[in-house]
Scaffold this active site. Structure first.
Site: not given
Ligand code: FAD
Length: 464
Positions: A187, A183, A43, A442, A447, A48, A51
Site C-alpha cells: 500500500e 499489505y 486504525c 451493465h 457484472e 487504516c 492510510k
Molecule cells: P489498536 O487500534 O492498535 O489500539 C491499541 C491502543 O492501545 C493504542 O492506541 C495504543 O496506544 C494503546 N496502548 C498500548 N499499550 C498501552 C498501555 N500499556 N497503556 C495504555 N494504552 C496502551 N485494518 C483494517 O481492517 N483495514 C485497513 O485498511 C488497515 N490498515 C492498516 C494500516 C496500517 C499502516 C496499520 C499499522 C494497520 C492497519 N490495519 C487495518 C489494522 C488495524 O489498524 C488494527 O487491526 C486495529 O487497529 C486493531 O485494533 P486494536 O483495538 O487491537 O488495537
C-alpha cells in the site's frame, strides 16, 4: 466482598478497547479506559484511516492521466504539507469523536500508560509526567494492539522509518525504498509511487502478499510494476549507510540503491512489552501474543484480551467484533465467539485488491473433491482511451461437490467495494448457479462476477 474502583478496566483505546468500554458502560457498569497515546488507536491515528487518505491523495495522479485520455488537459501539482495539515485536522476530529462517545457512554478516560500490578490492579503513569495512579477493577480487558517490527540487528537500521513515521514525513522524498511484501508495504509503495516518488519495493520472499491467492499475487505484482514501482523479490538488506546524498541500501544480492527514505513494513508484533503480564498470570503464545481461548479469556480468570494483541486476525472490524463478543459473553450471559471464516479484506494497493474466503490452494486442501476455478482478466472500460494495458483480475473458487462459491478474488478498480458485497454471498454459502441466476448490472466491472462461464481447464491452473 472486595470492592473495586471499576467493574471493568480496559487497557488501550483503539478499535477493540473503545467498543468494549462503551458497550459495557452503556450496559450500566462502571468502566475506565487507559490510553497512552491518542484515542482511536492504530486504525484512526496511524493505520487504516490516514492510510486511506494517503491512497486517495496519491490515486489522483492516475485519475488525471486517465482524464487526459478523455480530452481533459490537466496541469496538476501536489502540496504535501497542505495534505498533511488537512489529514491531521481530520484525524484529530475523528479522535475527538471517539473521546466524546466514551464520555457520553460514561466511560472514565485515563490518559497514560497502564501496567498490570496484579490480576485486579493497574498502575497508570500519566503522559504529562504527573503522579501515577493505582486503579483496581473486577475485570480487565487488554486491547493494546500491535506495533511495527524492524530487524534490529541490521547495520544502519536506525536510519529507517516504519509506517508510523511515514504519516508525518516533513517533506515528500524524491526516492524511497520500502522493505516488506505484506499489505502495508504494498500500500505504501503505491502511495509514494502515485505521488511521484521513485519507489522500490524489496521483499525476501518469492512474491508479494504471502497468504493471498497465487493469481492475485502474480497479477498485482505485474500491475504495480506498470504503475512504476520497481519490485525486487527474493532479496533483503545487507546494510543501510547514510551518505552526504542519501541512504545507500546495500542488498544481499550485491545491488546498491540510494534513496532519501527507507521504510520497513516487515511485520507487526503484539504490544505486550512491560505490561506486567507475568505478575497478573497472563501467558503468551510461542509467537508472543496474549494467549486466549475462543471466548477471548486469558490464562488469568478475570482478564480478557482482544484485537491485534492476540494476533488472531489483525483487522479493525475483527477487533470490533471481538469486543462485541467479549461484552455479550461477560456482561450479557450470552457466550459468543467471533467467526473468523469468510472475513473479506482489502489491500489498498494501486490497483487495489479485494478478497474473501479461500484461495485456490486453500480450497484444494479444504474441499473433499474437485475445485472449479473461474478466472477473467480484462481491461476496465475506463482505460479505453488511455493506451493503458492495465488489467483487472476476477476469480471465483468453487467447491466442485457442493458448488458453493468458497473464494472470490478481485484485483482492479473498486475491488474493495465489490468484495464487501460478494462477501455476503460467500458467507451465505450461495452456489455458483445462484450467482449466475443474479442478473448483471451493465456496463460495470462487477457484472463479470455473475457472468463467468468458462471453467478453467486443469492444464491451465495457477501454480502451486
Ligand atoms: P489498536 O487500534 O492498535 O489500539 C491499541 C491502543 O492501545 C493504542 O492506541 C495504543 O496506544 C494503546 N496502548 C498500548 N499499550 C498501552 C498501555 N500499556 N497503556 C495504555 N494504552 C496502551 N485494518 C483494517 O481492517 N483495514 C485497513 O485498511 C488497515 N490498515 C492498516 C494500516 C496500517 C499502516 C496499520 C499499522 C494497520 C492497519 N490495519 C487495518 C489494522 C488495524 O489498524 C488494527 O487491526 C486495529 O487497529 C486493531 O485494533 P486494536 O483495538 O487491537 O488495537
Amino acid at each position: 466482598m472486595t470492592t473495586y474502583d471499576y467493574d471493568l478496566f480496559v487497557i488501550g483505546a483503539g478499535s477493540g478497547g473503545v467498543r468494549a468500554a462503551r458497550l459495557t458502560a452503556l450496559g450500566g457498569k462502571r468502566v475506565a479506559i487507559a490510553e497512552e497515546f491518542r484515542v482511536g488507536g492504530t486504525c484512526v491515528i496511524r493505520g487504516c484511516v490516514p492510510k486511506k487518505f494517503m491512497v486517495m491523495a496519491s490515486d489522483f495522479s492516475h485519475q488525471f492521466h486517465t482524464a487526459e485520455g478523455y480530452g481533459w488537459t490537466i496541469d496538476a501539482a501536489f502540496d504535501w504539507p497542505k495534505f498533511l495539515q488537512v489529514k491531521d485536522v481530520e484525524i484529530a476530529r475523528l479522535s475527538g469523536i471517539y473521546v466524546a462517545n466514551l464520555g457520553k457512554a460514561g466511560v472514565d478516560l485515563v490518559h497514560g500508560r497502564a501496567v498490570l500490578k496484579d490480576a485486579h490492579t493497574v498502575e497508570v503513569t500519566h503522559r504529562d509526567g504527573g503522579e501515577s495512579q493505582t486503579i483496581t477493577a473486577e475485570k480487565i480487558l487488554i486491547a493494546t494492539g500491535g506495533r511495527p517490527w524492524m530487524p534490529t540487528d541490521l547495520a544502519g537500521v536506525e536510519h529507517a522509518i516504519t509506517s508510523e513515521e511515514a504519516f508525518h514525513l516533513p517533506e515528500l522524498p524524491k526516492r524511497i525504498l520500502i522493505a516488506g511484501g505484506g499489505y502495508i508495504a504494498v500500500e505504501f509503495a503505491g502511495i509514494f509511487a502515485g505521488l511521484g516518488v521513485e519507489t522500490t519495493l524489496i521483499y525476501r520472499g518469492p512474491n508479494i502478499l504471502r497468504g493471498f491467492d497465487d493469481d492475485v499475487r502474480a497479477h498485482l505484482a505485474g500491475e504495480i510494476e506498470k504503475r512504476g514501482i520497481k519490485v525486487i523479490l527474493g532479496c533483503q538488506h545487507a546494510s543501510i549507510e547514510k551518505t552526504a546524498t542519501g541512504l545507500v541500501n546495500k542488498l544481499e544480492n550485491g545491488m546498491e540503491i540510494e534513496t532519501d527514505v527507507v521504510m520497513f513494513a516487515t511485520g507487526r508484533v503484539p504490544h505486550v512489552k512491560d505490561l506486567g503480564l507475568e505478575t497478573a498470570g497472563v501467558a503468551l503464545t510461542d509467537k508472543g501474543a496474549i494467549q486466549v481461548d475462543t471466548l477471548s479469556r486469558t490464562t488469568a480468570e478475570n482478564i480478557w484480551a482482544i484485537g491485534d494483541v492476540t494476533d488472531r486476525m489483525n483487522l479493525t472490524p475483527v477487533a470490533i467484533r471481538e469486543a462485541v463478543a467479549f461484552h455479550e459473553t461477560v456482561y450479557r450471559n450470552n457466550p459468543q465467539h467471533f467467526d473468523y471464516e469468510g472475513v473479506a479484506t482489502a489491500v489498498f494497493s494501486q490497483p487495489p485488491v479485494g478478497t474473501v474466503g479461500l484461495s485456490e490452494n486453500e480450497a484444494r486442501h479444504a474441499c473433499p473433491g474437485a475445485v472449479d476455478v473461474y478466472v477473467s482478466r480484462f481491461r476496465p472500460m475506463k482505460y479505453a482511451f488511455t493506451g493503458s494495458d492495465e488489467r483487472m483480475l476476477m476469480k471465483l473458487v468453487v467447491d466442485g461437490e457442493s458448488q458453493k462459491v468458497v473464494g472470490v478474488h478481485i484485483v482492479g478498480p473498486e475491488a474493495p467495494e465489490m468484495i464487501q458485497l460478494a462477501a455476503i454471498a460467500v458467507k451465505a454459502g450461495l452456489t455458483k448457479a445462484q450467482w449466475d441466476a443474479t442478473c448483471a448490472v451493465h456496463p460495470t466491472m462487477a457484472e463479470e462476477l455473475v457472468t463467468l462461464k468458462d471453467k478453467q481447464q486443469p492444464g491451465n491452473m495457477s501454480a502451486g
